[in-house]
Design a protein around this motif. Structure first.
Motif, PDB file in Angstrom:
ATOM      1  N   HIS A  98       0.797  -1.197   0.074  1.00  0.00           N
ATOM      2  CA  HIS A  98       0.139  -0.015  -0.032  1.00  0.00           C
ATOM      3  C   HIS A  98       0.868   1.184  -0.075  1.00  0.00           C
ATOM      4  CE1 HIS A  98      -3.197  -2.704   0.943  1.00  0.00           C
ATOM      5  NE2 HIS A  98      -2.447  -3.196   1.823  1.00  0.00           N
ATOM      6  N   ALA A  99       1.821   1.206  -0.667  1.00  0.00           N
ATOM      7  CA  ALA A  99       2.766   2.246  -0.738  1.00  0.00           C
ATOM      8  C   ALA A  99       2.293   3.679  -1.253  1.00  0.00           C
ATOM      9  CB  ALA A  99       3.979   1.855  -1.602  1.00  0.00           C
ATOM     10  N   MET A 100       1.230   3.562  -1.988  1.00  0.00           N
ATOM     11  CA  MET A 100       0.625   4.838  -2.483  1.00  0.00           C
ATOM     12  C   MET A 100       0.001   5.545  -1.267  1.00  0.00           C
ATOM     13  SD  MET A 100       1.513   5.229  -5.508  1.00  0.00           S
ATOM     14  CE  MET A 100       0.446   6.032  -6.334  1.00  0.00           C
ATOM     15  N   ASP A 101      -0.857   4.888  -0.429  1.00  0.00           N
ATOM     16  CA  ASP A 101      -1.763   5.404   0.743  1.00  0.00           C
ATOM     17  C   ASP A 101      -1.401   5.219   2.126  1.00  0.00           C
ATOM     18  OD1 ASP A 101      -3.912   3.319  -0.908  1.00  0.00           O
ATOM     19  OD2 ASP A 101      -2.687   2.915   0.580  1.00  0.00           O
ATOM     20  N   GLU A 102      -0.221   4.478   2.411  1.00  0.00           N
ATOM     21  CA  GLU A 102       0.524   4.199   3.542  1.00  0.00           C
ATOM     22  C   GLU A 102       1.637   4.886   3.798  1.00  0.00           C
ATOM     23  OE1 GLU A 102       0.018   0.469   5.698  1.00  0.00           O
ATOM     24  OE2 GLU A 102      -2.041   0.449   4.894  1.00  0.00           O
ATOM     25  N   ASN A 103       1.766   5.833   4.709  1.00  0.00           N
ATOM     26  CA  ASN A 103       3.185   6.056   5.232  1.00  0.00           C
ATOM     27  C   ASN A 103       3.908   5.196   5.831  1.00  0.00           C
ATOM     28  OD1 ASN A 103       1.867   8.307   3.878  1.00  0.00           O
ATOM     29  ND2 ASN A 103       2.272   9.534   5.729  1.00  0.00           N
ATOM     30  N   PRO A 104       5.400   5.117   5.529  1.00  0.00           N
ATOM     31  CA  PRO A 104       6.099   4.628   6.461  1.00  0.00           C
ATOM     32  C   PRO A 104       6.442   4.985   7.786  1.00  0.00           C
ATOM     33  CG  PRO A 104       7.404   5.369   4.795  1.00  0.00           C
ATOM     34  CD  PRO A 104       6.137   5.646   4.352  1.00  0.00           C
ATOM     35  N   SER A 105       6.671   4.352   8.759  1.00  0.00           N
ATOM     36  CA  SER A 105       7.175   4.966  10.032  1.00  0.00           C
ATOM     37  C   SER A 105       8.117   4.302  10.637  1.00  0.00           C
ATOM     38  CB  SER A 105       5.578   4.649  11.018  1.00  0.00           C
ATOM     39  OG  SER A 105       5.523   3.282  10.975  1.00  0.00           O
ATOM     40  N   VAL A 106       8.885   4.925  11.655  1.00  0.00           N
ATOM     41  CA  VAL A 106       9.924   4.319  12.526  1.00  0.00           C
ATOM     42  C   VAL A 106       9.603   4.469  13.736  1.00  0.00           C
ATOM     43  CG1 VAL A 106      11.797   5.392  10.696  1.00  0.00           C
ATOM     44  CG2 VAL A 106      10.838   6.871  12.507  1.00  0.00           C
ATOM     45  N   LEU A 107      10.285   3.315  14.485  1.00  0.00           N
ATOM     46  CA  LEU A 107      10.218   3.300  15.866  1.00  0.00           C
ATOM     47  C   LEU A 107      11.138   4.077  16.573  1.00  0.00           C
ATOM     48  CD1 LEU A 107       9.280   2.018  18.540  1.00  0.00           C
ATOM     49  CD2 LEU A 107      10.452  -0.161  18.028  1.00  0.00           C
ATOM     50  N   VAL A 108      11.323   4.819  17.514  1.00  0.00           N
ATOM     51  CA  VAL A 108      12.150   5.466  18.266  1.00  0.00           C
ATOM     52  C   VAL A 108      12.284   5.147  19.652  1.00  0.00           C
ATOM     53  CG1 VAL A 108      13.281   7.567  18.920  1.00  0.00           C
ATOM     54  CG2 VAL A 108      11.668   7.524  17.003  1.00  0.00           C
ATOM     55  N   VAL A 109      13.358   4.537  20.210  1.00  0.00           N
ATOM     56  CA  VAL A 109      13.415   4.039  21.532  1.00  0.00           C
ATOM     57  C   VAL A 109      14.262   5.102  22.359  1.00  0.00           C
ATOM     58  CG1 VAL A 109      14.259   2.195  23.160  1.00  0.00           C
ATOM     59  CG2 VAL A 109      13.286   1.577  20.693  1.00  0.00           C
ATOM     60  N   GLY A 110      13.408   5.688  23.392  1.00  0.00           N
ATOM     61  CA  GLY A 110      14.177   6.580  24.143  1.00  0.00           C
ATOM     62  C   GLY A 110      14.237   6.123  25.611  1.00  0.00           C
ATOM     63  N   ARG A 111      15.006   6.795  26.426  1.00  0.00           N
ATOM     64  CA  ARG A 111      15.281   6.386  27.678  1.00  0.00           C
ATOM     65  C   ARG A 111      15.042   7.340  28.722  1.00  0.00           C
ATOM     66  NH1 ARG A 111      20.234   3.199  28.457  1.00  0.00           N
ATOM     67  NH2 ARG A 111      19.077   1.486  27.287  1.00  0.00           N
ATOM     68  N   CYS A 112      14.287   7.146  30.067  1.00  0.00           N
ATOM     69  CA  CYS A 112      14.331   8.523  30.957  1.00  0.00           C
ATOM     70  C   CYS A 112      15.404   8.414  31.742  1.00  0.00           C
ATOM     71  CB  CYS A 112      12.800   8.142  31.626  1.00  0.00           C
ATOM     72  SG  CYS A 112      11.538   8.048  30.594  1.00  0.00           S
ATOM     73  N   GLY A 113      16.538   8.530  31.284  1.00  0.00           N
ATOM     74  CA  GLY A 113      17.992   8.419  32.108  1.00  0.00           C
ATOM     75  C   GLY A 113      18.734   7.856  31.563  1.00  0.00           C
ATOM     76  N   SER A 114      19.894   7.889  32.398  1.00  0.00           N
ATOM     77  CA  SER A 114      21.282   7.152  31.850  1.00  0.00           C
ATOM     78  C   SER A 114      21.168   5.894  32.322  1.00  0.00           C
ATOM     79  CB  SER A 114      22.512   7.968  32.294  1.00  0.00           C
ATOM     80  OG  SER A 114      22.578   8.178  33.965  1.00  0.00           O
ATOM     81  N   ASP A 115      20.852   5.204  33.300  1.00  0.00           N
ATOM     82  CA  ASP A 115      20.815   4.148  33.764  1.00  0.00           C
ATOM     83  C   ASP A 115      20.080   3.101  32.714  1.00  0.00           C
ATOM     84  OD1 ASP A 115      21.268   1.990  35.447  1.00  0.00           O
ATOM     85  OD2 ASP A 115      19.556   2.166  36.304  1.00  0.00           O
ATOM     86  N   SER A 116      20.483   1.980  32.745  1.00  0.00           N
ATOM     87  CA  SER A 116      19.832   1.009  31.793  1.00  0.00           C
ATOM     88  C   SER A 116      18.538   0.581  32.309  1.00  0.00           C
ATOM     89  CB  SER A 116      20.714  -0.246  31.132  1.00  0.00           C
ATOM     90  OG  SER A 116      21.198  -0.872  32.169  1.00  0.00           O
ATOM     91  N   SER A 117      18.371   0.477  33.401  1.00  0.00           N
ATOM     92  CA  SER A 117      17.217  -0.019  34.191  1.00  0.00           C
ATOM     93  C   SER A 117      15.995   1.043  34.118  1.00  0.00           C
ATOM     94  CB  SER A 117      17.374  -0.572  35.205  1.00  0.00           C
ATOM     95  OG  SER A 117      17.805   0.390  36.347  1.00  0.00           O
ATOM     96  N   ALA A 118      16.377   2.225  33.608  1.00  0.00           N
ATOM     97  CA  ALA A 118      15.291   3.121  33.494  1.00  0.00           C
ATOM     98  C   ALA A 118      14.184   2.815  32.672  1.00  0.00           C
ATOM     99  CB  ALA A 118      15.896   4.581  33.543  1.00  0.00           C
ATOM    100  N   PRO A 119      12.862   3.293  32.894  1.00  0.00           N
ATOM    101  CA  PRO A 119      11.926   2.939  31.918  1.00  0.00           C
ATOM    102  C   PRO A 119      11.837   3.704  30.698  1.00  0.00           C
ATOM    103  CG  PRO A 119      11.253   4.331  33.688  1.00  0.00           C
ATOM    104  CD  PRO A 119      12.624   4.040  34.064  1.00  0.00           C
ATOM    105  N   ALA A 120      11.643   3.159  29.713  1.00  0.00           N
ATOM    106  CA  ALA A 120      11.880   3.756  28.427  1.00  0.00           C
ATOM    107  C   ALA A 120      10.660   4.188  27.630  1.00  0.00           C
ATOM    108  CB  ALA A 120      12.307   2.410  27.321  1.00  0.00           C
ATOM    109  N   VAL A 121      10.608   4.933  26.443  1.00  0.00           N
ATOM    110  CA  VAL A 121       9.790   5.523  25.768  1.00  0.00           C
ATOM    111  C   VAL A 121       9.748   4.966  24.372  1.00  0.00           C
ATOM    112  CG1 VAL A 121       8.552   7.692  25.037  1.00  0.00           C
ATOM    113  CG2 VAL A 121       9.732   7.574  27.379  1.00  0.00           C
ATOM    114  N   LEU A 122       8.657   4.472  24.046  1.00  0.00           N
ATOM    115  CA  LEU A 122       8.399   4.192  22.651  1.00  0.00           C
ATOM    116  C   LEU A 122       7.928   5.103  21.633  1.00  0.00           C
ATOM    117  CD1 LEU A 122       7.698   0.198  22.506  1.00  0.00           C
ATOM    118  CD2 LEU A 122      10.115   1.306  22.652  1.00  0.00           C
ATOM    119  N   SER A 123       8.224   5.672  20.612  1.00  0.00           N
ATOM    120  CA  SER A 123       7.429   6.701  19.789  1.00  0.00           C
ATOM    121  C   SER A 123       7.545   6.315  18.504  1.00  0.00           C
ATOM    122  CB  SER A 123       8.192   7.896  20.044  1.00  0.00           C
ATOM    123  OG  SER A 123       7.600   8.892  19.114  1.00  0.00           O
TER     124      SER A 123
END
Lengths: 289, 984
Positions: B541-566
């Motif tokens: 459906h390349a004509m009428d659907e837009n591609p999207s990307v997943l961005v993974v973010g983190r709420c702090g420097s520690d690896s156990s910090a909760p994350a945000v998906l966008s």
């Protein structure tokens, strides 16, 4: 008299020297014998006795270490069915050989596999039914077997049964440490894994010890080798082809074009009269019409 | 006939001039490539406006760049990128002509010439211990008096001459553990006052002779409470610091070497005070304290008495104070209100007197204001004007003047962390983005110009016109997909958590988006970006659907910090949805499955050993359940030297009700003995790489089958001793071991140890080969080793009869549980340069031969043909091998200056190279990022499948027309001739 005393002095000194020489060699022999006895390897080859003293110390050390540290080690193989806990399944025994440079290697690895008990057979059958994992583990260090970490490997249980149960261990060693163990059947394990019970419940085990391979040294070409290579290389390429051989395909058409042009030019040069005549003829004929 | 000759000759000339050339010429620079220069997030800024003609600002940044920027346009006059470990601590201007930078924790002092950025001198200062550093450059220098630059760092106080960088004297404070906090150089005096803390509880003032460095007098006083935090100097002889409980402000006066303390409880100043924090701005006779999310201004009276004069909301950024006319001191503050920011410049003495009040519309995607630097100038009406340099949350740098943004720089792009590519929208009928601007006449004109150029007939003006035309040509900046796939978007995620879409045509920013936390909670107002994945790439459906990307973010420097998906729409740059996920993110694994809307399934592993499936739809779940048995993953525990393999076990229904959460079980481990090996590098193949053929036919008609597995992991370990810097160990102590591990079964397929070698290891993994770069301590050279793996179990399929009769095993599914029979070939070469990163070109079908892209120490990218690192190279290749393209063996890899794809440019601070295929098989996109960005299009085997951009169609047309005309003319001539001959 003076001559006599001189002679005696000479003799005695000779004696002393000779005796001291004999003394030294004797000690050497004794030394060597002693070691030989201790090592239970009667080596009294003349080569050894005549070997100079500085060489002897390393051999002594090496033997000494061989004696003291060449020891037998045993470590157990444990297995688990699916997610069950690990239980002993066999014993590896090997000789731990220590080298003078401090390294240790395992040699003469032997493996004795415990057969499956009835209980284990049942759990193995369950694994086969569920196409689940049969897991094994070895201690990561053979010197202190209950080491910090275990080296785990696993295989789909359906890969193992052939006639009996085929298993193949490849143990990757680094000194006295086990890095990793590869575990699986000897041959291929076709993907749609078929459910098949083994005919015999006995293990057919193969073990291989592997240590790391040394990388070959990067070839270093010294100037002269390179020079020689170049000299050879100069000989090798085919002799320079002549200009004609290289460009004949361009030259022939060009020649044709030039020739054509020359003949045309000649025609044109002689042409004017003929051409004009022809033209007048045409005109005349046109008029005639 | 003479005409025919002429025509032929002309043709000959044409053809000889049309020899296609493949290398890059000077005038082709910038046609396919672009280069953007950045500096990074600004830490300090020093204005220099003494000479009105050259208004510039000196900045130092978090990317260790010192740069001089044009205040009018924001362009870089000059810049220097210091090493990654050479963080800049302070920057100032001395003698009105030198920029002084202090870096490496106060151990490197450099002076740069202000106008052109040439280094004037460099002094390495002795440092014995880690400590904070301080740079004090005397102001108001009289020409006749050489006041030294005072530098504190590493436990030493140095006095350095500003003229030549000579160390005049140094004072050792290492023994006492004395930390210098403030250096005061009163003008017209040869005594320097040095105030510092001893064990953060005792204030000490040294009086030091500025000529000799001798201590004239020393006073100390113990403060029982102890000090903590930032120190703020309010006037030349007073500083204010917090005590260790952070509830008492201590004013320390050190006038004439006498120390006096004056304590003021913060609760006396403001009610319900919590922990206070002193803000850094230098304000004269005033200090800014952050209490209870408000910023209060405290005036320090002459007798040390404190009084609150103003309070502002928390999200206010303030500048240092700036002397303006009439001995007055002003400072700027910026705060947000809706989509606008308000800039105010006030006098310090009289906060009600607002000198400047401006409000400016600000892009929401720039976030909050982080830093403000102000500067004054004289307006045309002789009054004071102010300009402010502001640093935003997305690291961008803006200059505000007269209520407008004069210029802005997207400095976030200097800290790109992850890059992915995306297609542009398909050009739809009637929605043509770029109109057809060429009429036929224009088109012909253009081609005539090109023709002139290629025949070397063009005048200089024509050349300029041709160049311009090329730059603008062929709609390369259009925002639609093109036939060759040359136009693409590079999506870059920056450390500040901002997403940029860059157009491959000219590198412009198509859109940008700042990552936000959906819940907008206190703890996680602004997540930092970690990684980027292609979430949805629609084909059906390349004509009428837009591609999207997943961005993974983190709420702090520690690896156990909760994350945000966008999830971000690639065409528009709008966030489709975003979610706070309850678990942490350790690893994100794109699976090779997509659902019906072509969303890719992803597994996210958390710190508890669970994995979570995304997208959280029942369809995704059913797809995943189908492949449940065949999903494996691995983790690398670098500190313990363990690599573990895992398989899925069951749903974690027992622990949580989340049906998209799964437990895993351990399948295998590889344990590296901690006393002899330490993991320094791991690498896998790119998951989306295309391999054209599995078979490799060698010269003697023999076939080798490449072992092409997606589940191979390359691991490099060194001896723990050898993990340090190159040359810190002897060759006997260090060994490098490389492994190829199957990540399904944990099998070690290849293991090779290099004695006397050391990291860092930079590697690239593609198809069935790995190339890695390391240092050989014995040879004192860098080496590059190639390892190629071939599958021997398929080797017997060579027989044609077997193939015809179908007795081959080529179509059988490959199982990792089968015991592999491998053949590895390996060869090492010397390489004369150290390397920052290595990448490999990737093309659409994998047919084109590959080039290694080596990011060299000089921040350039070298393209090295893979044929040079072929393990089959021999000293004297046979004729057949030569025909196959095997190069005779040499001990080192050649560095051909023409094969630098960055030509004369430098990608400063190079960190990564990303390659992406275009639709045209021969061509690949290359994007390199560091402090700078660089993009180019490469054709490793030349553009064998297309004509070059500047192919002269006009020339072709003219040639055909000329040929037809020549044929016609010769025909007429010959007819005439024949006729005349017949008449004869």
């Amino acid at each position: 008299m003076a001559k006599l005393t001189l002679f005696i002095f000479f003799l005695s000194s000779l004696l002393i020297i000779s005796s001291s020489l004999a003394f030294q060699s004797d000690e050497l022999l004794v030394d060597d014998d002693e070691f030989g006895l201790e090592g239970a390897k009667p080596q009294s080859t003349p080569l050894h006795t005549s070997s100079p003293q500085p060489q002897q110390t390393p051999t002594f050390r090496k033997r000494y270490s061989d004696l003291d540290l060449d020891s037998k080690v045993q470590f157990t193989l444990e297995h688990a069915f699916g997610d069950s806990g690990f239980s002993p399944a066999g014993t590896f025994s090997a000789r731990l050989k220590s080298w003078s440079h401090g390294g240790k290697t395992l040699t003469k690895l032997r493996f004795s596999r415990n057969g499956f008990s009835d209980e284990e057979k049942d759990s193995f059958k369950n694994l086969l039914k569920g196409d689940d994992f049969y897991r094994i583990r070895l201690p990561s260090s053979v010197i202190s077997p209950p080491g910090k970490e275990f080296v785990v490997a696993s295989v789909r249980a359906r890969c193992l049964p052939r006639d009996g149960l085929d298993e193949h261990f490849v143990i990757h060693m680094e000194g006295a440490n086990i890095l990793a163990v590869s575990y699986g059947s000897l041959g291929a394990c076709q993907y749609p894994r078929q459910f098949k019970l083994p005919a015999k419940w006995s293990f057919n085990s193969h073990t291989i010890l592997k240590s790391s391979e040394q990388a070959p040294r990067t070839p270093i070409f010294t100037e002269e080798i390179l020079g020689g290579e170049n000299a050879e290389g100069e000989v090798e390429p085919p002799p320079e082809r002549s200009f004609w051989a290289k460009y004949w395909m361009y030259l022939i058409p060009l020649g044709l074009v030039v020739m054509n042009a020359v003949t045309q030019a000649a025609n044109v040069a002689e042409g004017p009269t003929g051409g004009q005549a022809g033209g007048s003829q045409v005109q005349q004929s046109a008029r005639r019409r | 006939m003479a005409m025919a000759v002429r025509v032929y000759l002309l043709l000959f000339v044409f053809l000889s001039s049309a020899i296609v050339s493949f290398s890059l010429y000077e005038d082709q620079v910038g046609l396919m490539d672009w280069h953007q220069r950045y500096i990074g997030k600004v830490k300090h800024a020093v204005f220099h406006t003494q000479k009105t003609g050259r208004k510039r600002v000196i900045v130092s940044t978090e990317e260790n760049v010192v740069a001089s920027l044009d205040l009018r346009r924001g362009e870089i006059f000059w810049r220097h990128v210091l090493g990654t470990k050479d963080a800049i601590d302070g920057v100032d201007i001395a003698l009105g002509k030198y920029v002084i930078t202090l870096s490496s924790q106060g151990s490197m002092l450099r002076a740069w010439n202000l106008p052109d950025g040439q280094m004037v001198w460099e002094t390495s200062l002795h440092s014995a211990q880690q400590s904070k550093s301080l740079l004090s450059v005397p102001i108001n220098l009289k020409v006749d008096k050489d006041y030294p630059i005072l530098v504190f760092g590493g436990g030493y106080l140095h006095a350095v001459s500003a003229v030549d960088g000579e160390v005049l004297w140094k004072k050792d404070f290492t023994a006492e553990g004395f930390e210098v906090q403030r250096v005061l150089q009163p003008p017209e005096s040869s005594i320097i006052y040095v105030l510092g803390f001893l064990h953060s509880s005792e204030a000490v003032v040294y009086q030091i002779d500025s000529k000799t460095g001798e201590v004239v007098a020393q006073k100390s006083m113990v403060f029982p409470g102890g000090f903590s935090g930032e120190i703020s100097s309010v006037s030349s002889d007073k500083v204010v610091v917090l005590d260790s409980t952070r509830s008492i402000l201590v004013t320390i006066g050190f006038l004439d070497g006498d120390i006096s303390f004056q304590k003021t409880r913060i609760s006396e100043l403001v009610e319900d005070s919590g922990n206070a924090e002193i803000l850094s701005p230098l304000l004269s006779n005033m200090l800014a304290v952050k209490v209870n999310k408000r910023t209060i201004f405290v005036r320090v009276g002459g007798n040390g008495k404190l009084e609150v004069v103003d309070s502002l909301s928390d999200e206010t950024a303030m500048s240092d104070s700036l002397p303006v006319a009439d001995d007055q001191v002003a400072f700027a503050s910026v705060h947000h209100e809706g989509s606008k920011i308000h800039l105010m410049v006030k006098l310090v003495d009289d906060l009600d007197n607002v000198l400047l009040r401006e409000s400016i519309q600000m892009d929401q995607h720039r976030g909050r204001v982080h830093k403000v630097f102000i500067n004054n100038y004289i307006k045309t009406d002789r009054s004071n004007g102010f300009r402010a340099l502001i640093v935003m949350e997305d690291h961008s740098l803006l200059l505000l003047q007269q209520g407008a943004i004069v210029w802005s720089r997207e400095e976030g792009l200097a800290s790109v962390t992850d890059v992915t590519t995306a297609e542009l929208p398909v050009e739809k009928d009637g929605v043509s983005v770029a109109k057809v601007e060429h009429t036929l006449v224009d088109w012909l004109k253009g081609h005539m110009l090109k023709l002139k150029g290629s025949l070397l007939l063009a005048s200089p003006e024509d050349v300029v016109a041709i160049q311009e035309m090329r730059m603008k040509s062929s709609g390369r900046n259009k925002l639609t997909r093109d036939h060759n796939g040359f136009r693409k978007l590079f999506i870059a995620l920056t450390r500040a958590g901002k997403l940029f879409a860059l157009h491959t045509g000219d590198g412009r920013i198509v859109w940008s988006m700042l990552l936000t936390s959906p819940s907008n909670s206190e703890a996680c107002a602004r997540p930092s970006g970690i990684s980027l994945y292609q979430w949805q790439v629609p084909h059906h459906h390349a004509m009428d659907e837009n591609p999207s990307v997943l961005v993974v973010g983190r709420c702090g420097s520690d690896s156990s910090a909760p994350a945000v998906l966008s999830f971000v729409d690639v065409y528009t740059g709008k966030e489709i949805s975003s979610s706070d996920i309850a678990h942490s993110v350790v690893q994100v694994m794109p699976l090779p499955f997509t659902d019906s809307t072509e969303q890719r399934l992803h597994l996210i592993a958390d710190t508890d050993g669970h994995v979570h499936l995304y997208p959280k739809t029942s369809e995704a779940l059913s797809i995943f359940q189908r492949e449940f048995q065949n999903v494996y993953w691995y983790t690398v525990e670098g500190d313990d030297g363990i690599i573990r393999g895992h398989a899925m076990k069951s749903s974690c229904a027992g622990e949580t009700a989340d049906e998209y959460c799964f437990t895993t079980r351990e399948l295998w481990t590889v344990v590296f003995p901690s006393e002899s090996e330490k993991i320094i590098s791991t690498l896998t193949r790119k998951p989306n790489e295309v391999v054209h053929t599995q078979a490799k036919v060698s010269t003697d008609q023999d076939v080798l089958y490449k072992y092409v597995s997606r589940n191979l992991l390359f691991v490099a370990t060194v001896s723990p001793k050898g993990a340090g810097e190159i040359g810190s160990v002897t060759p006997e102590e260090s060994a490098l071991v490389v492994y190829l591990i199957d990540t399904i079964t944990g099998r070690i397929l290849h293991r090779l140890s290099h004695q006397g070698c050391q990291g860092p290891v930079h590697a690239v993994f593609s198809e069935n080969w790995v190339v890695y770069h390391y240092f050989n301590l014995r040879a004192h050279k860098y080496e590059v080793t190639v390892v190629e793996i071939y599958d021997q179990s398929r080797a017997e399929n060579k027989n044609v009869w077997k193939l015809i009769l179908g007795k081959h095993n080529l179509t059988a599914p490959i199982s990792s549980y089968s015991r592999p029979e491998m053949l590895t070939k390996s060869q090492s070469y010397f390489f004369s340069q150290s390397v920052k990163t290595i990448a490999v070109t990737s093309t659409a079908k994998g047919i084109t031969s590959k080039q290694l892209l080596i990011g060299t120490m000089g921040d350039q990218i070298l393209a090295l043909d893979k044929r040079f690192v072929d393990p089959r190279r021999t000293l004297n290749p046979s004729q057949a091998e030569k025909e196959e393209g095997i190069i005779p063996l040499t001990d080192s890899l050649p560095i051909i200056p023409q094969s630098y794809i960055t030509h004369s440019l430098k990608v400063e601070g190079l960190r990564g190279i990303v390659t992406a295929p275009s639709k045209l098989e021969s061509t690949t996109h290359v994007f390199a990022y560091g402090v700078d960005l660089f993009y180019t299009r490469l054709a490793p085997s030349k553009t064998y499948d297309s004509l070059t951009d500047d192919f002269s169609y006009a020339l072709l047309l003219i040639t055909i027309v000329a040929l037809v005309a020549a044929i016609y003319i010769t025909w007429v001539l010959s007819e005439k001739k024949e006729l005349s001959e017949k008449w004869r």
